[in-house]
Motif scaffolding. Structure first.
Motif, short mmCIF file in Angstrom:
data_model
loop_
_atom_site.label_atom_id
_atom_site.label_comp_id
_atom_site.label_asym_id
_atom_site.label_seq_id
_atom_site.Cartn_x
_atom_site.Cartn_y
_atom_site.Cartn_z
N GLU A 1 42.24 53.52 -4.62
CA GLU A 1 41.88 54.93 -4.80
C GLU A 1 42.82 55.64 -5.77
N ILE A 2 44.07 55.22 -5.81
CA ILE A 2 45.04 55.93 -6.66
C ILE A 2 45.71 55.00 -7.68
N ARG A 3 45.03 53.90 -8.05
CA ARG A 3 45.65 52.96 -8.98
C ARG A 3 44.59 52.18 -9.74
N VAL A 4 44.89 51.88 -11.02
CA VAL A 4 44.10 50.91 -11.78
C VAL A 4 45.08 49.90 -12.35
N SER A 5 44.85 48.62 -12.09
CA SER A 5 45.74 47.57 -12.58
C SER A 5 44.98 46.60 -13.47
N LEU B 1 54.60 53.85 -2.95
CA LEU B 1 54.20 52.54 -2.43
C LEU B 1 53.42 51.76 -3.47
N GLU B 2 52.48 52.43 -4.12
CA GLU B 2 51.68 51.74 -5.14
C GLU B 2 52.58 51.29 -6.29
N MET B 3 53.46 52.18 -6.74
CA MET B 3 54.35 51.83 -7.85
C MET B 3 55.22 50.62 -7.45
N ALA B 4 55.79 50.68 -6.26
CA ALA B 4 56.68 49.59 -5.83
C ALA B 4 55.89 48.30 -5.66
N ALA B 5 54.69 48.40 -5.09
CA ALA B 5 53.89 47.19 -4.88
C ALA B 5 53.44 46.61 -6.21
N GLN B 6 53.32 47.43 -7.24
CA GLN B 6 52.88 46.95 -8.54
C GLN B 6 54.05 46.57 -9.43
N GLY B 7 55.20 46.36 -8.85
CA GLY B 7 56.30 45.77 -9.60
C GLY B 7 57.38 46.72 -10.07
N GLY C 1 52.65 57.68 -12.92
CA GLY C 1 53.51 56.71 -13.59
C GLY C 1 52.79 55.41 -13.93
N VAL C 2 53.49 54.59 -14.70
CA VAL C 2 52.98 53.28 -15.12
C VAL C 2 53.95 52.23 -14.59
N ALA C 3 53.43 51.25 -13.88
CA ALA C 3 54.30 50.19 -13.35
C ALA C 3 53.94 48.87 -14.01
N HIS C 4 54.91 47.98 -14.10
CA HIS C 4 54.55 46.64 -14.60
C HIS C 4 55.27 45.57 -13.79
N ASP D 1 48.21 29.61 -15.13
CA ASP D 1 48.82 30.35 -16.24
C ASP D 1 49.93 31.22 -15.68
N ASP D 2 51.17 30.92 -16.07
CA ASP D 2 52.23 31.80 -15.55
C ASP D 2 52.81 32.70 -16.63
N SER D 3 52.11 32.78 -17.77
CA SER D 3 52.59 33.77 -18.74
C SER D 3 51.66 34.98 -18.73
N VAL D 4 51.49 35.56 -17.55
CA VAL D 4 50.70 36.78 -17.42
C VAL D 4 51.59 37.89 -16.88
N GLY D 5 51.14 39.11 -17.03
CA GLY D 5 51.85 40.25 -16.47
C GLY D 5 50.82 41.25 -16.00
N LYS D 6 51.26 42.16 -15.15
CA LYS D 6 50.32 43.15 -14.61
C LYS D 6 50.83 44.54 -14.99
N VAL D 7 49.91 45.37 -15.43
CA VAL D 7 50.28 46.74 -15.78
C VAL D 7 49.36 47.67 -14.99
N SER D 8 49.95 48.66 -14.34
CA SER D 8 49.16 49.55 -13.47
C SER D 8 49.44 51.01 -13.77
N ILE D 9 48.41 51.82 -13.71
CA ILE D 9 48.63 53.26 -13.72
C ILE D 9 48.40 53.77 -12.30
N VAL D 10 49.27 54.68 -11.87
CA VAL D 10 49.23 55.17 -10.50
C VAL D 10 49.22 56.68 -10.51
N GLY D 11 48.38 57.29 -9.69
CA GLY D 11 48.39 58.75 -9.59
C GLY D 11 47.39 59.25 -8.58
#
Ligand code: ASP
Ligand code: MG
Length: 425
Positions: free
Chosen positions: A385-389, A202-208, A260-263, A344-354
């Motif tokens: 609790e299980i993600r840093v973005s 869920l976290e991975m999917a929600a984070q892109g 995993g890492v999501a973006h 600003d629409d030239s941003v991106g989000k990178v998340s680590i999940v575990g």
């Protein structure tokens, strides 16, 4: 043996050859003794083409008619697939979402499933036939109109049917071999994850991470339906999405802290600059955004500067909603009294999940150090609790993913990730 639900995405049935290949796979499962119920998406890019067609006729197509149009895509693939299976000597019957008993609310374009009454599907299965169901669609309980579940919604149809049929497993087929530690298109050393929990998925999917439709994972978690994500182009075992306890049992050998890492490159950032630091300002800003039906993601509010008593509030939101949000905020300038808006629409989000990070200290530090060594500047941070973005410049998304992936030792030297069809669906 029980019922197996198999869902095939658009890239698996992109053309007649694909449809025949999928038909053969379905028949092979049937030959093993399973009852098979199949959910199918529209062929290839059909849904996008239908949307383009609608936009050529009308700048703002009426939602009811757009749903009627889009559901035709899945009707084509279900009927053609049933024909291909019959060519192999097996009985197959196709059903629209409505015929399959997928009952939804009346929200066109993003309907929610409220009930599944699979009487006709069970009838077909009892007769020994393979049932083929059109994904991503249902019928409204109140208006009786045809609805769609939102882009990518066939995954949700598949899980909902699997639950209603009490299936053994819901297999979701796409053109990649499973869920990877990062998107293989930008991280060549990505490794296939053998088992992952519903929560992490869920976290991975929600984070892109474009792995599964978010609502399908929520549904699977609620009813504890195991999902097997795999490729229709290979026979390899894919990724099992299961409850956290079942992941833990398997991974006693090496328990990775980060899974995993999501973006996500679909976000934009709005900054409200110079907001007076007094009660009710944030409430007014986010009420306006909410009244415009916009879902926001991260919010950062700075401490106000003592000299001015002004603060800045930034938040992220889907890029497609950026202009609506800016217009809603512009109307507030006099009442809230902020200085100006930044977009600003030239941003991106990178998340680590575990799941492991809730019990291991120092994860954020390691992540931020890796980003700093890669020269990536962090604009915003949020955690669960299980993600840093983090939000970073869009041009730095790829370096940020690579840096995080190696900082947590997620990579492999063998090439594992093959994207067979090219779309990831
Ligand atoms: N055909 C629909 C879409 O492309 C639904 C799906 O593929 O799941 O969004
Ligand atoms: Mg599709």
């Amino acid at each position: 043996m029980g019922i197996v639900v198999q869902k095939y995405g658009g890239s698996s049935v992109a053309d007649a050859a694909g449809v025949k290949r999928v038909a053969q796979r379905i028949v092979n499962t049937k030959k093993q003794g399973h009852d098979v119920v199949v959910v199918v998406s529209a062929m290839g890019d059909t849904t996008d083409e239908l949307i383009d067609l609608a936009n050529e006729v009308s700048p703002l197509p009426p939602a009811r008619e757009l749903d009627m149009l889009l559901t035709a895509g899945e009707r084509i693939s279900m009927a053609v697939l049933a024909m291909a299976i019959q060519m192999l000597g097996y009985e197959a019957r196709s059903f629209t979402g409505s015929q399959a008993g997928v009952i939804t609310d009346a929200e066109h374009g993003k309907a929610k499933i409220i009930d599944v009454r699979p009487g006709r599907i069970l009838g077909a299965v009892d007769d020994g036939a393979i049932a083929i169901v059109a994904g991503f669609q249902g019928v409204s309980q109140t208006t009786k109109d045809i609805t769609t579940l939102g882009r990518g919604g066939s995954d949700t149809t598949a899980v909902a049917l699997a639950v209603a049929l009490d299936a053994e497993v819901c297999e979701i087929y796409s053109d990649v071999d499973g869920i990877f530690t990062a998107d293989p298109r930008i991280e060549p050393r990505a490794r296939k994850i053998p088992r992952i929990s519903y929560e992490e998925t869920l976290e991975m999917a929600a984070q892109g991470a474009k792995i599964l439709h978010l609502r399908c994972v929520e549904y699977a978690r609620r009813y504890d339906m195991p999902i097997h994500v795999r490729s229709s182009f290979s026979e390899k075992e894919g990724t099992w999405v299961v409850k956290a306890e079942d992941v833990a049992q398997e991974s006693t050998m090496e328990s990775a802290i980060i899974t995993g890492v999501a973006h996500d490159r679909s976000q934009a950032k709005i900054t409200v600059v110079g907001v007076p630091d007094k009660v009710g300002e944030a409430a007014a800003i986010f009420r306006a955004i909410s009244d415009a039906q916009i879902n926001i993601d991260m919010i950062v509010q700075n401490v106000s500067a003592a000299s001015t008593g002004l603060t800045d509030i930034s938040f992220t939101l889907p890029r497609g909603e950026g202009q609506t949000a800016m217009a809603a905020l512009a109307r507030l300038q006099d009442t809230v009294g902020y200085e100006r808006l930044g977009y600003d629409d030239s941003v991106g989000k990178v998340s680590i999940v575990g799941a492991g990070m809730s019990t291991s200290p120092g994860i954020s530090a390691r992540f931020f150090e890796a980003l700093s060594e890669a020269g990536v500047n962090i604009e915003m941070i949020s955690t669960s609790e299980i993600r840093v973005s983090v939000v970073v410049a869009e041009t730095q998304v790829e370096s940020a993913v690579n840096a995080a992936h190696s900082a947590f030792d997620l990579g492999t030297d063998e090439v594992e990730a093959v994207v067979y069809g090219g779309t990831g669906r």
